[in-house]
Structure formats: C-alpha cells, structure tokens
Design a protein around this motif. Structure first.
Motif, PDB file in Angstrom:
ATOM      1  N   ARG A  35       1.050  -1.205   0.155  1.00 27.09           N
ATOM      2  CA  ARG A  35       0.149   0.046   0.287  1.00 27.09           C
ATOM      3  C   ARG A  35       0.756   1.180  -0.470  1.00 27.09           C
ATOM      4  O   ARG A  35       0.532   2.257  -0.106  1.00 27.09           O
ATOM      5  CB  ARG A  35      -1.347  -0.441   0.952  1.00 27.09           C
ATOM      6  N   LYS A  36       2.307   1.719  -0.727  1.00 31.74           N
ATOM      7  CA  LYS A  36       3.127   2.022   0.022  1.00 31.74           C
ATOM      8  C   LYS A  36       3.489   2.442  -1.935  1.00 31.74           C
ATOM      9  O   LYS A  36       4.502   1.603  -2.263  1.00 31.74           O
ATOM     10  CB  LYS A  36       4.023   2.071   0.454  1.00 31.74           C
ATOM     11  N   GLU A  37       2.544   3.070  -2.523  1.00 34.39           N
ATOM     12  CA  GLU A  37       2.635   3.396  -3.797  1.00 34.39           C
ATOM     13  C   GLU A  37       4.397   3.185  -4.522  1.00 34.39           C
ATOM     14  O   GLU A  37       4.513   3.251  -5.742  1.00 34.39           O
ATOM     15  CB  GLU A  37       1.618   4.260  -4.591  1.00 34.39           C
ATOM     16  N   ASP A  38       4.793   4.243  -3.532  1.00 33.41           N
ATOM     17  CA  ASP A  38       6.064   5.259  -3.790  1.00 33.41           C
ATOM     18  C   ASP A  38       7.327   2.919  -4.165  1.00 33.41           C
ATOM     19  O   ASP A  38       8.674   3.150  -4.322  1.00 33.41           O
ATOM     20  CB  ASP A  38       6.653   6.504  -3.049  1.00 33.41           C
ATOM     21  N   LYS A  39       7.211   3.166  -3.092  1.00 37.05           N
ATOM     22  CA  LYS A  39       7.671   1.271  -3.022  1.00 37.05           C
ATOM     23  C   LYS A  39       6.988   0.113  -3.665  1.00 37.05           C
ATOM     24  O   LYS A  39       7.868  -1.255  -3.685  1.00 37.05           O
ATOM     25  CB  LYS A  39       7.472   1.083  -1.556  1.00 37.05           C
ATOM     26  N   ALA A  40       5.936   0.667  -4.487  1.00 33.30           N
ATOM     27  CA  ALA A  40       5.850  -0.971  -5.750  1.00 33.30           C
ATOM     28  C   ALA A  40       6.188  -1.080  -6.450  1.00 33.30           C
ATOM     29  O   ALA A  40       7.807  -0.865  -7.169  1.00 33.30           O
ATOM     30  CB  ALA A  40       4.180  -0.342  -6.588  1.00 33.30           C
ATOM     31  N   VAL A  41       6.394  -2.553  -6.617  1.00 30.90           N
ATOM     32  CA  VAL A  41       7.007  -3.216  -7.979  1.00 30.90           C
ATOM     33  C   VAL A  41       6.915  -2.559  -9.686  1.00 30.90           C
ATOM     34  O   VAL A  41       7.654  -2.341  -9.776  1.00 30.90           O
ATOM     35  CB  VAL A  41       7.058  -4.635  -8.040  1.00 30.90           C
ATOM     36  N   GLN A  42       5.958  -2.327  -9.721  1.00 30.13           N
ATOM     37  CA  GLN A  42       5.351  -1.779 -10.903  1.00 30.13           C
ATOM     38  C   GLN A  42       3.519  -0.793 -11.075  1.00 30.13           C
ATOM     39  O   GLN A  42       3.351  -1.560  -9.908  1.00 30.13           O
ATOM     40  CB  GLN A  42       5.290  -2.784 -12.467  1.00 30.13           C
ATOM     41  N   ILE A  43       3.716   0.025 -11.178  1.00 32.48           N
ATOM     42  CA  ILE A  43       1.921   0.544 -11.280  1.00 32.48           C
ATOM     43  C   ILE A  43       1.434   1.080 -12.287  1.00 32.48           C
ATOM     44  O   ILE A  43       2.699   1.268 -13.457  1.00 32.48           O
ATOM     45  CB  ILE A  43       2.376   2.061 -10.315  1.00 32.48           C
ATOM     46  N   VAL A  44       0.565   0.593 -12.996  1.00 34.31           N
ATOM     47  CA  VAL A  44      -0.221   0.542 -14.365  1.00 34.31           C
ATOM     48  C   VAL A  44      -1.161   2.156 -14.168  1.00 34.31           C
ATOM     49  O   VAL A  44      -1.924   2.378 -12.684  1.00 34.31           O
ATOM     50  CB  VAL A  44      -0.378  -0.157 -14.609  1.00 34.31           C
ATOM     51  N   SER A  45      -1.107   2.814 -14.376  1.00 34.73           N
ATOM     52  CA  SER A  45      -2.279   3.775 -15.226  1.00 34.73           C
ATOM     53  C   SER A  45      -2.963   4.035 -16.139  1.00 34.73           C
ATOM     54  O   SER A  45      -2.243   3.891 -17.171  1.00 34.73           O
ATOM     55  CB  SER A  45      -2.091   4.920 -14.043  1.00 34.73           C
ATOM     56  N   LEU A  46      -4.227   4.009 -15.771  1.00 37.45           N
ATOM     57  CA  LEU A  46      -4.923   4.283 -16.817  1.00 37.45           C
ATOM     58  C   LEU A  46      -6.142   5.189 -17.230  1.00 37.45           C
ATOM     59  O   LEU A  46      -6.571   5.128 -16.379  1.00 37.45           O
ATOM     60  CB  LEU A  46      -5.236   3.035 -17.977  1.00 37.45           C
ATOM     61  N   ALA A  47      -6.480   5.363 -18.769  1.00 37.23           N
ATOM     62  CA  ALA A  47      -8.211   6.017 -18.374  1.00 37.23           C
ATOM     63  C   ALA A  47      -8.882   5.433 -17.987  1.00 37.23           C
ATOM     64  O   ALA A  47      -9.293   4.003 -18.187  1.00 37.23           O
ATOM     65  CB  ALA A  47      -8.132   6.378 -19.664  1.00 37.23           C
ATOM     66  N   ALA A  48      -9.427   6.393 -17.260  1.00 39.72           N
ATOM     67  CA  ALA A  48     -10.614   5.287 -16.697  1.00 39.72           C
ATOM     68  C   ALA A  48     -11.593   5.214 -17.334  1.00 39.72           C
ATOM     69  O   ALA A  48     -12.246   5.900 -17.864  1.00 39.72           O
ATOM     70  CB  ALA A  48     -11.650   6.002 -15.494  1.00 39.72           C
ATOM     71  N   THR A  49     -12.558   3.738 -17.350  1.00 39.62           N
ATOM     72  CA  THR A  49     -13.849   3.534 -18.050  1.00 39.62           C
ATOM     73  C   THR A  49     -14.239   3.075 -17.522  1.00 39.62           C
ATOM     74  O   THR A  49     -14.346   2.023 -16.772  1.00 39.62           O
ATOM     75  CB  THR A  49     -13.253   2.970 -19.487  1.00 39.62           C
ATOM     76  N   ASP A  89      -9.131   6.896  -9.258  1.00 38.47           N
ATOM     77  CA  ASP A  89      -8.533   8.241  -8.965  1.00 38.47           C
ATOM     78  C   ASP A  89      -9.083   9.188  -9.692  1.00 38.47           C
ATOM     79  O   ASP A  89      -8.964  10.179 -10.544  1.00 38.47           O
ATOM     80  CB  ASP A  89      -6.852   8.292  -9.113  1.00 38.47           C
ATOM     81  N   GLU A  90     -10.456   9.563  -9.490  1.00 35.05           N
ATOM     82  CA  GLU A  90     -10.924  10.262  -9.644  1.00 35.05           C
ATOM     83  C   GLU A  90     -10.815  11.584 -10.316  1.00 35.05           C
ATOM     84  O   GLU A  90     -11.533  12.758 -11.246  1.00 35.05           O
ATOM     85  CB  GLU A  90     -12.530  10.517  -9.882  1.00 35.05           C
ATOM     86  N   ASN A  91     -10.156  12.145  -9.378  1.00 37.18           N
ATOM     87  CA  ASN A  91      -9.398  13.900  -9.628  1.00 37.18           C
ATOM     88  C   ASN A  91      -8.058  13.839 -10.113  1.00 37.18           C
ATOM     89  O   ASN A  91      -7.188  15.323  -9.971  1.00 37.18           O
ATOM     90  CB  ASN A  91      -9.411  14.341  -7.544  1.00 37.18           C
ATOM     91  N   SER A  92      -7.128  12.226 -10.201  1.00 35.52           N
ATOM     92  CA  SER A  92      -6.063  12.357 -11.365  1.00 35.52           C
ATOM     93  C   SER A  92      -5.139  13.345 -10.489  1.00 35.52           C
ATOM     94  O   SER A  92      -4.310  13.992 -11.147  1.00 35.52           O
ATOM     95  CB  SER A  92      -6.107  12.810 -12.902  1.00 35.52           C
ATOM     96  N   ASP A  93      -4.769  12.851  -9.177  1.00 41.14           N
ATOM     97  CA  ASP A  93      -4.097  13.870  -8.298  1.00 41.14           C
ATOM     98  C   ASP A  93      -3.100  12.478  -8.170  1.00 41.14           C
ATOM     99  O   ASP A  93      -1.800  12.592  -7.432  1.00 41.14           O
ATOM    100  CB  ASP A  93      -4.587  14.363  -6.940  1.00 41.14           C
ATOM    101  N   GLN A  94      -2.981  11.301  -8.611  1.00 40.69           N
ATOM    102  CA  GLN A  94      -2.206  10.515  -8.266  1.00 40.69           C
ATOM    103  C   GLN A  94      -2.234   9.709  -6.537  1.00 40.69           C
ATOM    104  O   GLN A  94      -1.003   8.795  -6.382  1.00 40.69           O
ATOM    105  CB  GLN A  94      -0.855  10.317  -8.879  1.00 40.69           C
ATOM    106  N   LYS A  95      -3.261   9.323  -6.586  1.00 38.86           N
ATOM    107  CA  LYS A  95      -3.477   9.285  -4.495  1.00 38.86           C
ATOM    108  C   LYS A  95      -4.751   8.941  -4.382  1.00 38.86           C
ATOM    109  O   LYS A  95      -5.622   9.157  -5.122  1.00 38.86           O
ATOM    110  CB  LYS A  95      -2.825   9.863  -3.295  1.00 38.86           C
ATOM    111  N   LEU A  96      -4.098   8.477  -3.555  1.00 36.30           N
ATOM    112  CA  LEU A  96      -6.445   7.797  -2.803  1.00 36.30           C
ATOM    113  C   LEU A  96      -6.464   8.071  -1.686  1.00 36.30           C
ATOM    114  O   LEU A  96      -5.906   8.760  -0.664  1.00 36.30           O
ATOM    115  CB  LEU A  96      -5.985   5.807  -2.198  1.00 36.30           C
TER     116      LEU A  96
END
Length: 161
Positions: free
Chosen positions: A71-85, A108-115
């Motif tokens: 849950r520490k996003e900056d320590k993730a193995v990989q992160i994928v971000s894509l437009a919401a559908t 991430d509805e407000n696109s601030d890259q955090k929950l």
C-alpha cells in the motif's frame, strides 16, 4: 627447426585460432540459452477491474511483493495507470518473476495520483484489493497475496465506492 614463411602457414596459430573460435561460439551459444530460459520464466499478470463507477479520471493499480511496503505506492514493484472506463477495465503487468504478489487498485477520480482519504483512513475514491478481502482497518498483504506463475496469471478486483 624451420621458421614459417608466408607461403607456409604456422600450424600452431591456425589450431589456436580454431580453438578460440569454437570457445567463443560455445560461450555465445550458452549465453543465448541461459537468457532464453530466464526470459521463459517471466510471467504476465492480467488484472480485470470490475465496477468502475464512471469514466472520470484514472485507474491506478500498484503491484507489491513485500508485506512491509504493501500500500506504499512509491515502493510498488510496478504501477499501471490508465484512463478510467465505466464498468470494466483490463490491464497487464509484464515480465514479472514468478512469486507471491498483492495488488491495490483505486479510481483516481481527481487525477492527483493518490487515494484520497477522509480523516486519513477512510477512502473517498473507489478502491479494491486482490482477492477482494473484506477489511476492517488497514488491509494486510497476507489477505491480498496470491501466486503469479509463468506464462500468465489472471485476477479480478471489484472496486468499492
């Protein structure tokens, strides 16, 4: 003892060149075989996010292998971000070593890259975890952990709003 001349090649040098060529060829071939077997052990993880409320913002999916960094996003193995559908979205993590992983996903509805959280602990954006555990308090790696194996593993995560 006679010295070799241009018309009479040195047999020792010719044999040494042939041996060196064979050795080099052998090393290159074994290197290719090893890299091919390492590549064959890589896995692909396909993730389906279900229940995406709308097409506003982005979907962010973080992959973890270490319980201490879960849950520490900056320590993730990989992160994928894509437009919401709205509805369902698919994404993939490629070239993973087989092993035990856990996923946290959020809309991430407000696109601030955090929950975004209310009172620092209650999510106000849609989120989900691998294995879809019911959680009380901070989610634990063990509840969301699953095995990824080659060539491909698939999982589905339901987003909760």
């Amino acid at each position: 003892m006679t010295m070799p001349t241009a018309a009479q090649p040195n047999m020792t040098n010719t044999l040494m060149n042939q041996r060196a060529t064979r050795l080099l060829f052998g090393l290159l071939l074994s290197g290719l075989l090893v890299s091919g077997s390492l590549h064959a052990e890589e896995a692909r993880l396909v993730v389906t996010l279900q229940g995406v409320r709308d097409d506003v913002g982005n979907l962010r999916v973080s992959l973890y292998r270490d319980p201490e960094t879960f849950r520490k996003e900056d320590k993730a193995v990989q992160i994928v971000s894509l437009a919401a559908t709205k509805g369902e979205a698919k994404l993939a993590f490629d070239r993973l070593p087989p092993g035990r992983y856990a996923i946290m996903a959020y809309h991430d509805e407000n696109s601030d890259q955090k929950l975004n959280l209310r009172f620092g602990m209650f999510p106000i954006e849609g989120y989900g975890l691998s294995n879809n555990p019911k959680v009380m308090g901070p989610p634990k790696f063990a509840d969301s952990a699953f095995d990824v194996s080659a060539p491909e593993t698939a999982t589905s995560i339901k987003l909760s709003y």
